[in-house]
Design a protein around this motif. Sequence first.
Motif, short mmCIF file in Angstrom:
data_model
loop_
_atom_site.label_atom_id
_atom_site.label_comp_id
_atom_site.label_asym_id
_atom_site.label_seq_id
_atom_site.Cartn_x
_atom_site.Cartn_y
_atom_site.Cartn_z
N ALA A 1 13.16 -16.73 -29.56
CA ALA A 1 12.81 -17.11 -28.19
C ALA A 1 13.84 -16.59 -27.19
O ALA A 1 13.49 -16.12 -26.10
CB ALA A 1 12.68 -18.63 -28.09
N ALA A 2 15.11 -16.68 -27.56
CA ALA A 2 16.16 -16.16 -26.67
C ALA A 2 16.05 -14.65 -26.51
O ALA A 2 16.23 -14.12 -25.40
CB ALA A 2 17.54 -16.55 -27.21
N GLN B 1 23.43 -26.44 -39.01
CA GLN B 1 23.65 -25.36 -38.05
C GLN B 1 25.12 -25.25 -37.67
O GLN B 1 25.63 -24.15 -37.45
CB GLN B 1 22.79 -25.58 -36.81
CG GLN B 1 21.31 -25.45 -37.03
CD GLN B 1 20.50 -25.73 -35.77
OE1 GLN B 1 21.06 -25.89 -34.70
NE2 GLN B 1 19.19 -25.79 -35.90
N ARG C 1 14.37 -23.25 -37.67
CA ARG C 1 14.52 -23.61 -36.25
C ARG C 1 15.51 -22.67 -35.56
O ARG C 1 15.29 -22.27 -34.41
CB ARG C 1 14.97 -25.06 -36.14
CG ARG C 1 15.10 -25.56 -34.70
CD ARG C 1 15.54 -27.01 -34.71
NE ARG C 1 14.53 -27.85 -35.32
CZ ARG C 1 13.50 -28.36 -34.67
NH1 ARG C 1 13.36 -28.11 -33.38
NH2 ARG C 1 12.62 -29.11 -35.29
N ALA C 2 16.58 -22.33 -36.27
CA ALA C 2 17.56 -21.40 -35.67
C ALA C 2 16.94 -20.03 -35.43
O ALA C 2 17.17 -19.41 -34.39
CB ALA C 2 18.78 -21.30 -36.57
N LEU D 1 13.76 -19.46 -34.91
CA LEU D 1 12.80 -19.59 -33.81
C LEU D 1 13.50 -19.54 -32.45
O LEU D 1 13.06 -18.83 -31.53
CB LEU D 1 12.03 -20.90 -33.98
CG LEU D 1 11.03 -21.24 -32.86
CD1 LEU D 1 9.93 -20.18 -32.80
CD2 LEU D 1 10.42 -22.62 -33.08
N TRP D 2 14.60 -20.28 -32.33
CA TRP D 2 15.33 -20.28 -31.06
C TRP D 2 15.96 -18.91 -30.80
O TRP D 2 16.04 -18.46 -29.63
CB TRP D 2 16.40 -21.36 -31.06
CG TRP D 2 15.85 -22.72 -30.79
CD1 TRP D 2 15.67 -23.73 -31.68
CD2 TRP D 2 15.40 -23.21 -29.52
NE1 TRP D 2 15.13 -24.84 -31.05
CE2 TRP D 2 14.96 -24.54 -29.72
CE3 TRP D 2 15.32 -22.67 -28.25
CZ2 TRP D 2 14.47 -25.33 -28.70
CZ3 TRP D 2 14.82 -23.47 -27.21
CH2 TRP D 2 14.40 -24.78 -27.44
N THR D 3 16.39 -18.24 -31.84
CA THR D 3 16.96 -16.90 -31.65
C THR D 3 15.90 -15.93 -31.16
O THR D 3 16.14 -15.14 -30.23
CB THR D 3 17.56 -16.41 -32.98
OG1 THR D 3 18.56 -17.35 -33.42
CG2 THR D 3 18.21 -15.05 -32.80
#
Length: 440
Positions: free
Chosen positions: A368-369, A220, A361-362, A364-366
């Motif tokens: 979610a944000a 990342q 994972r990146a 998913l977090w994006t």
Amino acid sequence: MSQSPAMPPLPSPKERRRLREAKSLSQAEVAAEMGVSRSAVRAWESGRRHPRGRSRVAYAHLLAGLADGHAPGASGTGAGRGEAHPPTSAATRKAAGTVAYDQEAAGPEAGAAGPEAGRRPEAVAERDPEAAPAAGVDPEDAAPAATAPAAEDPDAAPDPMAAPDRYAKRPVPSPHTPEAAFDALCTRTAPSLVRQAYALTGRPGLAEESVERAFQLAWQRWPEVAMDRDPASWVRAAAHEYALSPWHRFRRAHRTPGTPPAEAAHRAVLTVLLSLPPARRRTLLLYDGIGLDLPETAAETEATTPTAAYRLLHARRAVAEALPDAEGEPEVLHRHLDALGRTERLRQPRPERVRLGSERRARLWTRAAIAFTALIIGATALTVRTAPTRYEPAQAPGRAISGVPPRMGPGPLSYEDEVLREKLRAEPHRGPGRLLPVAG
């Protein structure tokens, strides 16, 4: 100490680094050309140390050739490589320096090795040293532990006699892409990192998860990691911090102890390691297991050099009580730590899987944000929509109205009323008799 006038002058440390980067050379390539270790070149460019003797002359010639626009091989500095000391392994140099630290009494023979050979971690804990040099070995003239293999020419024609590649159908990344560099770093450092994480935690599953999560974080932040002076140290620090995180104790899978090793010697070493506090355990692994010097160990554990020395002394004392054969023998302790985890079935992360997991994972977090931001925007819009658009004055406070009679009601009898009531009850009834109905 006064500088000899015969020694050639050197540019400033920033100029040394600028000259090297101007020719797209790495510190490892300069170290291989000079015949010294990479840490020595790093110390020269940071200004912490300066070359001496033949190393200074060869380094001055190398910098002069870089300033004139010549490559390292054509500037005539190859003589410095031939005059350097024969290469020694990192474990040998580390063992020599550790033995020098552990000498309880320095005799005449120990004094011949130099003024710093008899220093021990006790002395380092009292005063902050700059480095821990190996006994009898100049850290600036020491040869690197291993020479990188020659890079293959990507434009060369394939060898018709070579064996068929079992992964030929897979898309092979170009050797000049970030994916290829990351895959090479993961393939080279993952096996040792998994064993180190196992020595820190005693759990194979947590060790594999720690290393995989560290490489995902490295992918990342790959531009930052790729520009780091030592990417392997960056990944190692991330893996160790994740493995020693105190939040793992709340996980259901890690509330029970892990399966101990099959061999009794490995089981004893792992038991004494897990009995140490996490900070001392990590310091002992970095210094005696990996072979870092004391300042680098302190920097990686985010502690001062005296603090790292105290942690190392207490950890060695605890290990000596449990393993008598390792008392005063750094080489024996190094072999124990190096062999720990080699007999276990530890799964190594695959670079392709790590990159895919990191990107997933990146994403998913994006998402979610984005969802959280959309929720905040929706709540704000709802508040703006339902908020009043005009001013509604508040009700005035009540005030008393005159002319209203006081509120009356039954209350307690006065004295006169009680006297009258008793008089009426006491006198007989003087009126006409009561009429009673008569049946029939």
